[in-house]
Write a protein that holds these residues in place. Structure first.
Motif, mmCIF file in Angstrom:
data_model
loop_
_atom_site.group_PDB
_atom_site.id
_atom_site.type_symbol
_atom_site.label_atom_id
_atom_site.label_comp_id
_atom_site.label_asym_id
_atom_site.label_seq_id
_atom_site.Cartn_x
_atom_site.Cartn_y
_atom_site.Cartn_z
ATOM 1 N N ALA A 149 -2.607 9.137 -6.069
ATOM 2 C CA ALA A 149 -3.241 7.946 -6.636
ATOM 3 C C ALA A 149 -4.364 8.287 -7.605
ATOM 4 N N CYS A 176 -9.692 8.425 -10.564
ATOM 5 C CA CYS A 176 -8.540 7.754 -11.173
ATOM 6 C C CYS A 176 -8.124 8.496 -12.433
ATOM 7 N N MET A 203 0.555 4.054 -2.632
ATOM 8 C CA MET A 203 -0.591 4.956 -2.610
ATOM 9 C C MET A 203 -0.259 6.255 -1.895
ATOM 10 N N ARG A 204 0.786 6.231 -1.055
ATOM 11 C CA ARG A 204 1.218 7.434 -0.341
ATOM 12 C C ARG A 204 2.384 8.125 -1.043
ATOM 13 N N LEU A 249 -1.533 0.808 -10.424
ATOM 14 C CA LEU A 249 -0.758 1.286 -9.276
ATOM 15 C C LEU A 249 -0.732 0.236 -8.172
ATOM 16 N N GLU A 250 -1.881 -0.367 -7.877
ATOM 17 C CA GLU A 250 -1.910 -1.403 -6.845
ATOM 18 C C GLU A 250 -1.089 -2.623 -7.253
ATOM 19 N N ARG A 279 -10.668 -4.416 -2.576
ATOM 20 C CA ARG A 279 -10.835 -3.842 -3.915
ATOM 21 C C ARG A 279 -11.819 -4.679 -4.725
ATOM 22 N N HIS A 302 0.817 -1.219 0.000
ATOM 23 C CA HIS A 302 0.000 0.000 0.000
ATOM 24 C C HIS A 302 0.848 1.265 0.000
ATOM 25 N N THR A 306 -5.919 2.964 -10.896
ATOM 26 C CA THR A 306 -5.937 2.333 -9.579
ATOM 27 C C THR A 306 -5.334 0.929 -9.614
#
Length: 246
Positions: A86, A206, A81-82, A94-95, A182, A78, A91
């Motif tokens: 994001a 997104c 995401m920081r 990126l994940e 998700r 995760h 989404t």
């Protein structure tokens, strides 16, 4: 009963200069691939592709992932995401990049997730996640809330879920919980006439749904597939790629 299914595959390939990590994701709505190379403790390169995607601009989001090049892969998937905004990313790409980076940080050789979420009946469903062939998570879900079992009872699938998981679960379990979260959310799309859309919605959530892109992000009619009775077909086209045969 119709199911939403997602499969995620991750594999590594040691090289003379660093290690390659490849990750593939396929579900009813998406098919993405990510490859990153870790060298001297940093992400030296990162590339992604979108063999199947809901909107015409989704593949362009791969360029945004270059923001992660030069960063240290974190053991928490995760963390990406920081590290970036994001909302300016796809989404799922990126994940998937976060999962590949976490595998690199943990020096995992391979990992596999299989998720099933039956269509909701009166808002209720039963979502499951298997990791490497073993059942790891088994949730009763009502609308967008987990109703059991503990410690997940009463946890909402939207705001605050990631913070709760990262605070109360081990890193490994938090990763799995956020993967299932998700899927439990996007599975609701199987009840909607997605191909009736002309373009992405202007939600700002997104890359394709940013106000300046959404009108140009045309719906890819026919991009939603049904794997209810064909679980073995998930990531079928990724087998040689994930095995580094090319």
């Amino acid at each position: 009963m119709p199911l939403f299914r997602r499969r995620i595959l991750i594999a590594s390939d040691p090289m003379k200069l660093g290690t390659r990590y490849r990750a593939a994701l396929e579900d009813d709505f998406h098919h993405f691939r990510v490859e990153l190379v870790v060298r001297d403790g940093l992400i030296a390169s990162l590339h992604a592709e979108a063999p199947r995607h809901p909107y015409s601009l989704c593949p362009s989001a791969a360029d945004q992932l270059q923001q992660l090049v030069g960063t240290v892969p974190a053991t928490s998937s995760h963390a990406v995401m920081r590290q970036v905004d994001a909302s300016q990313h796809c989404t799922h790409m990126l994940e998937l990049s976060g999962l590949a980076a976490a595998a690199a940080a943990r020096t995992l050789q391979q990992r596999r997730y299989d998720i099933e979420v039956p269509l909701r009946v009166d808002g209720r469903t039963h979502a499951t996640l298997d990791r490497d062939g073993t059942r790891l998570l088994d949730w009763d879900v009502q609308d967008l809330d987990i109703v059991g079992p503990p410690p997940y009872s009463g946890i909402g699938l939207r705001q605050g879920m990631a913070r709760w998981a990262l605070t109360h679960l081990s890193e490994d379990m938090a990763e799995a919980a956020l993967v299932l979260r998700r899927c439990a959310v996007i599975s609701m799309g199987k009840n909607r006439p997605l191909d009736a859309q002309r373009h992405a919605k202007l939600t700002g959530a997104c890359y394709a749904q940013q106000p300046d892109r959404a009108p140009l992000a045309l719906r890819q009619v026919g991009s939603t597939w049904n794997f209810t009775w064909q679980a073995d077909q998930l990531c079928r086209d990724d087998q040689d790629w994930i095995a580094f045969k090319f």
